[in-house]
Design a protein around this motif. Structure first.
Motif: not given
Length: 580
Positions: A139, A143-144
């Motif tokens: 993630q 996501t980041w």
């Protein structure tokens, strides 16, 4: 000088423990203020109420102490619960780290992207906390938009496990330096195995310490229970209430040690139970278990009807039950539970035999596939003629299924399910996935074989620790049953003498309070605590052993019979010796 050093060491350990508790509160998903309001405050209030009740109510000291200890236990549990959660998470990260890193190494040697390695591991729900940690790293990358080395470095600062944090730190440094993940993981194998060995052996050493502490505590509780049996004849307290209070404290002590043993034991299951495909041995154990439980319930019902004299069956049973000692009556209905335990133990020995043969098989399979540049079925045509002990029938069936054009994943699925072994299932899956993704068979076979041999050596140490624990628990059961019933027999004889001589109103009658005893009720209570001790002891053996749950049924029956037979023999011998 030595005393000041000890004080300084104790202070440092206390500060370290306090810091770890505070850190666990910081990691809680619930806000600290909310936890204090909803959990700790009610626990403190309950403790104050119990303390007030133990002081105000006219109860004997042996009854007041368990009430006070119960309140203390509730507060301690509420305060330390976040620490227990962090400890559980740490164990979840460390218990299977060797399997995760081996799996990661197998995937890294194939032709997939390095982030896909973490993504594949995140889908393996069997890894529990480790799979969750892999998902967090994925993630951070997806996501980041962090790099893989930054994501690993960030998670290394957050995980509560030092071995896992060190591994992620080293991985982040190597990736940042430009080293390939496969080169790093292949070189990491020795460090990973040594780290896992350290954690595993540390858990076994903790179990040894807890075993000695458990022995001391149970002997102390046995002494307290004997005092609770004998002292009321001199003090005039209600003997049944006093014995019941000490038994409650006895139960809390045993439950506490069971929870600690369960927390400390390394997660290393022997069995692989597949719901989709139940093998014949597994079905036999399940059927025998259901049958044994049903038969035990029928025997308990017949015993209850006979005790109460209800229905024609009960009245017929009553004539048979008269004169049979209470411990024997309570242990006899449990005997059928030993049958599934015997079947599970026999199958478990076969599984351990297959585990010992699998490293040689997988190493030979990988080497032959690399040398011959042939398919698995073609190599197995030769390998199936070699002697792999109890694994040979499974190898032969694997070859037959592959030869019948059954899809390889399905054929290996049946192979692992029929082997019944957790380790064979995990390592076979790693080998199959590695081969399907283009990994080197020889490299995969040697890697898996070496790592599994290390785990098997640790399992031998665990087996030795289990045998020692079994000896201690069986000895405690025998000695406790002897002590309980010899104390009860002495009291019973004094009660009989008091009744025969009619000491009421005499000076002796003011010293010996025979009227406070309800001997049959106390005998029932002592028999119940023997059965409870057998239950908790069998569960301890099971969590330390790592075997099938049916193993605990076998130990439960044997321990119950040891305690019951010794109780009856002790009563008869003590009565005979004192009457002489």
């Amino acid at each position: 000088m030595g005393q000041s050093t000890n004080v300084a060491t104790g202070t440092a350990r206390l500060k370290e423990f306090t810091d770890s508790v505070w850190d666990s509160y910081q990691r809680m998903p619930m806000q600290i203020e909310r936890y204090l309001l909803l959990v700790i405050s009610p626990a403190v209030l309950f403790f104050l109420l119990l303390t007030f009740a133990s002081v105000v109510l006219p109860l004997p000291l042996l009854v007041r102490l368990p009430i006070f200890f119960l309140g203390t236990l509730i507060v301690a549990t509420a305060v330390l619960y976040p620490r227990l959660l962090v400890e559980q998470q740490r164990r979840g990260l460390e218990n299977q780290i060797h399997l995760l890193i081996t799996h990661m190494t197998v995937l890294s040697t194939t032709n997939i992207d390095r982030v896909e390695v973490f993504r594949a591991l995140a889908r393996e729900q069997e890894y529990g906390e480790l799979a969750t940690e892999m998902n967090r790293i994925v993630q951070l990358v997806d996501t980041w938009n962090q790099s893989l080395d930054d994501a690993c470095k960030r998670r290394a600062r957050e995980v509560p496990s030092k071995p896992m944090a060190d591994f992620l730190d080293r991985l982040a440094y190597s990736l940042n330096a430009g080293q390939g993940i496969d080169d790093f993981l292949l070189g990491e194998q020795e460090a990973m195995i040594q780290s896992y060995i350290t954690v595993y052996e540390g858990a076994l050493e903790n179990i040894e310490v807890m075993k000695d502490l458990y022995l001391s505590m149970i002997l102390s509780m046995t002494f307290a229970l004997i005092n609770a049996i004998v002292l009321p004849i001199l003090t005039g307290m209600d003997a049944t209430m006093t014995v019941l209070a000490v038994i409650v404290m006895f139960v809390f002590v045993q439950l506490g040690f069971y929870i600690v043993m369960r927390t400390m034991s390394p997660y290393d299951p022997v069995w692989y139970l597949q719901e989709e495909y139940r093998t014949k041995p597994v079905r036999q154990v399940d059927i025998s278990l259901y049958g044994a439980v049903g038969l035990s319930l029928l025997l308990i019902l017949a015993l209850a009807l006979g005790t109460l004299g209800l229905t024609p069956v009960g009245r017929a049973m009553r004539g048979v039950l008269i004169g049979v000692p209470i411990p024997i009556l309570m242990s006899a209905p449990l005997t059928p539970l030993a049958i599934p335990g015997i079947l599970a133990r026999r199958q478990e020995n076969s599984i351990k035999g297959r585990d010992s043969e699998f490293p040689g098989f997988i190493r030979a399979l990988g080497s032959s596939e690399s040398a011959k540049q042939a398919t698995t079925s073609a190599v197995l045509q030769t390998l199936r003629k070699k002697d792999f002990g109890t694994l040979s029938p499974d190898v032969d069936r694997l070859y037959t299924r592959l030869k019948m054009r059954i899809e390889p994943t399905r054929a290996w699925f049946y192979f692992t399910a029929e082997s019944g072994s957790y380790l064979i299932q995990k390592f076979s899956e790693m080998y199959l996935v590695g081969r399907q993704m283009g990994g080197s068979p020889k490299q995969l076979g040697e890697l898996i074989s070496r790592n599994m041999n290390e785990v098997l050596q640790l399992r031998r140490q665990r087996q030795q620790a289990t045998v020692t624990l079994i000896g201690v628990l069986y000895g405690i059961t025998a000695s406790a049953a002897f002590a309980f019933f010899i104390g009860l027999e002495v009291v019973e004889i004094l009660v009989d003498i008091s009744a025969q001589m009619d000491l009421t109103g005499t000076n002796v009658g003011t010293i010996i309070h025979a009227g406070v005893y309800d001997v049959p009720t106390i005998e029932y209570l002592l028999t119940l605590i023997i059965l409870f001790n057998a239950l908790l002891s069998s569960l301890m053996i099971r969590v330390v052993d790592g075997g099938h749950k049916a193993n605990s049924y076998l130990h439960f029956v044997v321990l119950a019979w040891i305690g019951s037979v010794l109780a009856v023999v002790t009563s008869h011998l003590a009565g005979a010796l004192i009457s002489v």
